[in-house]
Design a protein around this motif. Structure first.
Motif, PDB file in Angstrom:
ATOM      1  N   VAL A   1      -3.208   4.814   3.705  1.00  0.00           N
ATOM      2  CA  VAL A   1      -1.934   4.171   3.358  1.00  0.00           C
ATOM      3  C   VAL A   1      -1.815   3.992   1.850  1.00  0.00           C
ATOM      4  CG1 VAL A   1      -0.570   2.068   3.630  1.00  0.00           C
ATOM      5  CG2 VAL A   1      -1.733   3.059   5.610  1.00  0.00           C
ATOM      6  N   GLN A   2      -2.934   3.761   1.173  1.00  0.00           N
ATOM      7  CA  GLN A   2      -2.907   3.563  -0.271  1.00  0.00           C
ATOM      8  C   GLN A   2      -2.319   4.783  -0.995  1.00  0.00           C
ATOM      9  OE1 GLN A   2      -4.329   0.754  -2.554  1.00  0.00           O
ATOM     10  NE2 GLN A   2      -2.665   1.960  -3.415  1.00  0.00           N
ATOM     11  N   GLN A   3      -2.394   5.935  -0.376  1.00  0.00           N
ATOM     12  CA  GLN A   3      -1.908   7.157  -1.018  1.00  0.00           C
ATOM     13  C   GLN A   3      -0.403   7.367  -0.852  1.00  0.00           C
ATOM     14  OE1 GLN A   3      -4.395  10.620  -0.017  1.00  0.00           O
ATOM     15  NE2 GLN A   3      -5.977   9.212   0.642  1.00  0.00           N
ATOM     16  N   TYR A   4       0.245   6.544  -0.044  1.00  0.00           N
ATOM     17  CA  TYR A   4       1.677   6.743   0.199  1.00  0.00           C
ATOM     18  C   TYR A   4       2.484   6.369  -1.041  1.00  0.00           C
ATOM     19  CZ  TYR A   4       0.509   7.041   5.194  1.00  0.00           C
ATOM     20  OH  TYR A   4      -0.022   7.408   6.406  1.00  0.00           O
ATOM     21  N   ASP A   5       3.567   7.109  -1.264  1.00  0.00           N
ATOM     22  CA  ASP A   5       4.465   6.808  -2.376  1.00  0.00           C
ATOM     23  C   ASP A   5       5.010   5.389  -2.249  1.00  0.00           C
ATOM     24  OD1 ASP A   5       4.111   9.307  -3.451  1.00  0.00           O
ATOM     25  OD2 ASP A   5       5.939  10.151  -2.582  1.00  0.00           O
ATOM     26  N   GLY A   6       5.019   4.667  -3.362  1.00  0.00           N
ATOM     27  CA  GLY A   6       5.577   3.317  -3.379  1.00  0.00           C
ATOM     28  C   GLY A   6       4.553   2.230  -3.141  1.00  0.00           C
ATOM     29  N   VAL A   7       3.387   2.573  -2.620  1.00  0.00           N
ATOM     30  CA  VAL A   7       2.375   1.554  -2.322  1.00  0.00           C
ATOM     31  C   VAL A   7       1.653   1.164  -3.607  1.00  0.00           C
ATOM     32  CG1 VAL A   7       0.240   1.032  -1.077  1.00  0.00           C
ATOM     33  CG2 VAL A   7       2.077   2.327   0.044  1.00  0.00           C
ATOM     34  N   HIS A   8       1.646  -0.119  -3.916  1.00  0.00           N
ATOM     35  CA  HIS A   8       0.933  -0.612  -5.092  1.00  0.00           C
ATOM     36  C   HIS A   8      -0.523  -0.907  -4.763  1.00  0.00           C
ATOM     37  CE1 HIS A   8      -0.579  -3.918  -7.680  1.00  0.00           C
ATOM     38  NE2 HIS A   8       0.021  -3.234  -8.639  1.00  0.00           N
ATOM     39  N   SER A   9      -0.735  -1.606  -3.674  1.00  0.00           N
ATOM     40  CA  SER A   9      -2.098  -1.950  -3.254  1.00  0.00           C
ATOM     41  C   SER A   9      -2.105  -2.201  -1.755  1.00  0.00           C
ATOM     42  CB  SER A   9      -2.611  -3.179  -4.007  1.00  0.00           C
ATOM     43  OG  SER A   9      -1.716  -4.271  -3.873  1.00  0.00           O
ATOM     44  N   VAL A  10      -3.291  -2.197  -1.171  1.00  0.00           N
ATOM     45  CA  VAL A  10      -3.437  -2.347   0.278  1.00  0.00           C
ATOM     46  C   VAL A  10      -4.504  -3.393   0.579  1.00  0.00           C
ATOM     47  CG1 VAL A  10      -4.087  -1.195   2.429  1.00  0.00           C
ATOM     48  CG2 VAL A  10      -2.721   0.032   0.730  1.00  0.00           C
ATOM     49  N   ARG A  11      -4.200  -4.247   1.517  1.00  0.00           N
ATOM     50  CA  ARG A  11      -5.179  -5.192   2.046  1.00  0.00           C
ATOM     51  C   ARG A  11      -5.355  -4.884   3.536  1.00  0.00           C
ATOM     52  NH1 ARG A  11      -3.718 -11.243   0.839  1.00  0.00           N
ATOM     53  NH2 ARG A  11      -5.896 -11.428   1.500  1.00  0.00           N
ATOM     54  N   TRP A  12      -6.545  -5.131   4.043  1.00  0.00           N
ATOM     55  CA  TRP A  12      -6.776  -4.873   5.452  1.00  0.00           C
ATOM     56  C   TRP A  12      -7.756  -5.894   6.021  1.00  0.00           C
ATOM     57  CZ3 TRP A  12     -11.656  -3.897   7.330  1.00  0.00           C
ATOM     58  CH2 TRP A  12     -12.636  -3.552   6.394  1.00  0.00           C
ATOM     59  N   ARG A  13      -7.725  -6.003   7.320  1.00  0.00           N
ATOM     60  CA  ARG A  13      -8.667  -6.869   8.027  1.00  0.00           C
ATOM     61  C   ARG A  13      -8.686  -6.458   9.494  1.00  0.00           C
ATOM     62  NH1 ARG A  13      -5.837  -8.055  12.023  1.00  0.00           N
ATOM     63  NH2 ARG A  13      -4.014  -9.405  11.930  1.00  0.00           N
ATOM     64  N   ILE A  14      -9.730  -6.853  10.204  1.00  0.00           N
ATOM     65  CA  ILE A  14      -9.706  -6.796  11.663  1.00  0.00           C
ATOM     66  C   ILE A  14      -9.617  -8.249  12.149  1.00  0.00           C
ATOM     67  CG2 ILE A  14     -10.990  -4.649  11.753  1.00  0.00           C
ATOM     68  CD1 ILE A  14     -13.425  -6.314  12.735  1.00  0.00           C
TER      69      ILE A  14
END
Length: 390
Positions: free
Chosen positions: A56-69
């Motif tokens: 998802v981080q590679q998608y256009d418009g994405v500044h940053s990504v956070r994730w969790r389970i």
């Protein structure tokens, strides 16, 4: 850990009332079995969540990504509250199907700077991920928001006002890292919305704070975050307009420079052609002068030799009976001896026609009168003064 968790501790730690627990109508053993299975499966989900975040981080418009389970105890709390609220899909939940019923075991948050970047992210998710068929992406709005139809059309998005004022777009995507079919929730929101939601969550949820004064200031903070989003979009548009203006100005300057260069080149070409024209005119004048000189010289030569030209002597040969007796002699020399060596060719030009007439009208050298006529011309020329012979 679920292994050491008791029902009493679970209800207390998650602020679940006895009434809510009874309304959930689920056995503790069945609930803990789900929790234990999830704990064992958790490391695999964690690896898959990290991989999905990198994608998802590679998608256009994405500044940053956070994730969790999802935390195992929070998962059990969710099951209890969903059952207590009579959510249909949770009524048959068990250890064998919970991972296909709970759609946010994996959570991804794609953060962006400007509101309009949500559209690029939406396009990327729809292109590269498999959305579930049963739910449309959900657009959460705050009270008073107006969402343009061309941004999030209702045939592709479900719209819902969030009671706490969250602004976010949620997608449920299918994921199958191994044999189990699981789901992941991808939340797309601005950085300002993420900051406010994190602060709101930390202030409100630990003690389920219901203080009215806190609620008022959190609402004010919510509006400030929304205004920050608007200001960010405005500044972005202003910067783009400024950049566009600068590019237009630069293009205009470049066009002006090119026009000036083209005009300079045209002036130089005209100057060169003017110079070439002047040189050509001079050359033409010289050529005309040379032609005039050559013509004059040719005319002079013709005047000097025309009286005794080859054609003239050929006529003599053809028409004169005496010419046959002069074969092998220089006819021109014979003619000069008759006229005289002191014959001035230039002064005798006016007599050429009369001489030609004499030779043309008589058989030269066969008629004594012709010889007498030539002799008479010779006498006339000898009587001229020396000044006339110049």
């Amino acid at each position: 850990m679920i292994d050491d968790l008791t029902l009493e501790n679970f209800l207390l730690r998650n602020r679940i009332s006895q009434e809510t627990w009874e309304e959930a109508s689920i056995e503790w053993e069945s609930l803990t079995a789900i929790g234990l299975d999830y704990q064992r499966y958790g490391p695999q989900l964690r690896e898959y969540a990290a991989m999905l975040a990198r994608i998802v981080q590679q998608y256009d418009g994405v500044h940053s990504v956070r994730w969790r389970i999802k935390d195992s105890e929070h998962m059990l709390e969710k099951i209890v509250r969903k059952r207590a609220s009579n959510s249909d899909k949770y009524l048959e939940i068990n250890v064998h199907n919970y991972y296909s019923i709970i759609t946010d075991l994996i959570g991804i948050r794609a953060l962006h700077l400007f509101k309009n970047e949500a559209l690029a992210i939406d396009a990327a998710i729809r292109e590269h991920q498999l959305l579930i068929d049963t739910e449309q992406p959900l657009v959460y709005t705050r009270k008073g928001d107006t969402v343009p139809e061309d941004v999030f059309p209702k045939d592709r998005f479900e719209h819902r006002e969030h009671p706490a004022g969250y602004r976010s777009v949620h997608y449920i995507i299918q994921a199958q890292p191994q044999k189990r079919q699981v789901y992941a929730e991808v939340q797309v929101r601005t950085i300002f919305e993420e900051g406010w939601s994190e602060i709101d969550h930390r202030v409100r949820y630990p003690n389920f704070n219901s203080d009215k004064m806190v609620d008022i200031f959190l609402a004010i903070f919510n509006r400030l975050a929304g205004q920050a989003d608007e200001m960010g979009s405005f500044v972005q548009g202003l910067a783009q307009a400024s950049t566009s203006t600068q590019l237009e100005l630069a293009a205009a300057h470049d066009e002006k420079r090119k026009s000036l260069e083209a005009m300079d080149a045209l002036v130089a070409e005209l100057e060169q052609k003017t110079e070439q024209h002047a040189l050509s005119q001079s050359a033409v004048a010289k050529l005309k002068e040379e032609l005039s000189r050559m013509r004059s010289a040719a005319e002079t030569a013709e005047l000097r030799t025309g009286m005794f030209s080859n054609d003239w002597f050929e006529k003599i040969k053809r028409n004169s009976e005496i010419a046959s007796n002069l074969t092998g002699n220089d006819i021109a020399s014979q003619a000069i001896s008759i006229v005289g060596s002191s014959f001035n060719h230039l002064k005798a030009i006016e007599n050429i026609e009369s001489i030609n007439k004499i030779f043309n009208n008589a058989n030269i050298f066969s008629d004594p009168r012709s010889i007498e006529s030539l002799a008479q011309i010779k006498k006339i020329q000898r009587k001229k003064k020396p000044d006339d012979e110049k």
